[in-house]
Design a protein around this motif. Structure first.
Motif, PDB file in Angstrom:
ATOM      1  N   CYS A  70       0.835  -1.450   0.385  1.00  0.00           N
ATOM      2  CA  CYS A  70       0.031  -0.140  -0.668  1.00  0.00           C
ATOM      3  C   CYS A  70       1.136   1.040   0.154  1.00  0.00           C
ATOM      4  O   CYS A  70       0.497   1.964   0.826  1.00  0.00           O
ATOM      5  N   LYS A 128      -2.005   2.604  -2.197  1.00  0.00           N
ATOM      6  CA  LYS A 128      -3.122   3.189  -1.494  1.00  0.00           C
ATOM      7  C   LYS A 128      -3.955   4.212  -2.198  1.00  0.00           C
ATOM      8  O   LYS A 128      -5.167   3.475  -1.826  1.00  0.00           O
ATOM      9  N   SER A 170      -6.834   0.825  -3.152  1.00  0.00           N
ATOM     10  CA  SER A 170      -7.159   0.538  -1.867  1.00  0.00           C
ATOM     11  C   SER A 170      -8.494   1.630  -1.815  1.00  0.00           C
ATOM     12  O   SER A 170      -9.482   1.027  -1.452  1.00  0.00           O
ATOM     13  N   SER A 192      -0.687  -4.671   2.539  1.00  0.00           N
ATOM     14  CA  SER A 192       0.192  -4.636   3.490  1.00  0.00           C
ATOM     15  C   SER A 192       1.345  -3.459   3.447  1.00  0.00           C
ATOM     16  O   SER A 192       1.161  -2.937   2.724  1.00  0.00           O
ATOM     17  N   THR A 193       1.883  -3.604   4.229  1.00  0.00           N
ATOM     18  CA  THR A 193       2.854  -2.823   4.812  1.00  0.00           C
ATOM     19  C   THR A 193       4.246  -2.947   4.663  1.00  0.00           C
ATOM     20  O   THR A 193       4.251  -4.430   6.109  1.00  0.00           O
ATOM     21  N   ILE A 198       0.690   1.347   9.219  1.00  0.00           N
ATOM     22  CA  ILE A 198      -0.492   1.023   9.887  1.00  0.00           C
ATOM     23  C   ILE A 198      -1.632   1.681  10.383  1.00  0.00           C
ATOM     24  O   ILE A 198      -3.221   1.204   9.675  1.00  0.00           O
ATOM     25  N   LEU A 251      -3.121   3.678   7.505  1.00  0.00           N
ATOM     26  CA  LEU A 251      -3.954   2.509   6.637  1.00  0.00           C
ATOM     27  C   LEU A 251      -5.417   2.314   6.906  1.00  0.00           C
ATOM     28  O   LEU A 251      -6.575   2.555   6.459  1.00  0.00           O
ATOM     29  N   GLU A 252      -5.188   2.200   8.507  1.00  0.00           N
ATOM     30  CA  GLU A 252      -6.429   1.424   8.594  1.00  0.00           C
ATOM     31  C   GLU A 252      -7.581   2.445   8.768  1.00  0.00           C
ATOM     32  O   GLU A 252      -8.619   2.706   9.061  1.00  0.00           O
ATOM     33  N   ALA A 302      -5.112  -2.915   7.267  1.00  0.00           N
ATOM     34  CA  ALA A 302      -3.705  -3.280   6.949  1.00  0.00           C
ATOM     35  C   ALA A 302      -2.963  -4.504   8.196  1.00  0.00           C
ATOM     36  O   ALA A 302      -3.691  -4.293   9.459  1.00  0.00           O
TER      37      ALA A 302
END
Length: 70
Positions: free
Chosen positions: A31, A36, A39, A52-53, A59, A62-63, A69
């Motif tokens: 991501c 990203k 997504s 994934s990262t 994290i 992304l969340e 994530a």
């Protein structure tokens, strides 16, 4: 938000619409700047997205976007 090349974005939209016909859960490996954006587009289109990262510090970001994530 990053600007993505129009052709790439159109290709992604085509793929998203095709995927929407056959699945609802998507995993994005990586991501980063493109992952990203893909997504977020998938989430907006009603998909459940795992991403994934390699950076634990990304994290929470992304969340906050709704990405599961890891």
């Amino acid at each position: 938000m990053l600007t993505v090349n129009k052709t790439i974005k159109e290709d992604c939209i085509f793929v998203i619409r095709t995927l929407k016909l056959i699945m609802k859960d998507i995993s994005v490996l990586g991501c980063g700047w493109l992952g990203k954006e893909i997504s977020v587009s998938l989430l907006e289109d009603g998909f459940s997205v795992k991403g994934s990262t390699t950076s634990e510090t990304k994290i929470p970001e992304l969340e906050s976007l709704g990405i599961d994530a890891y």
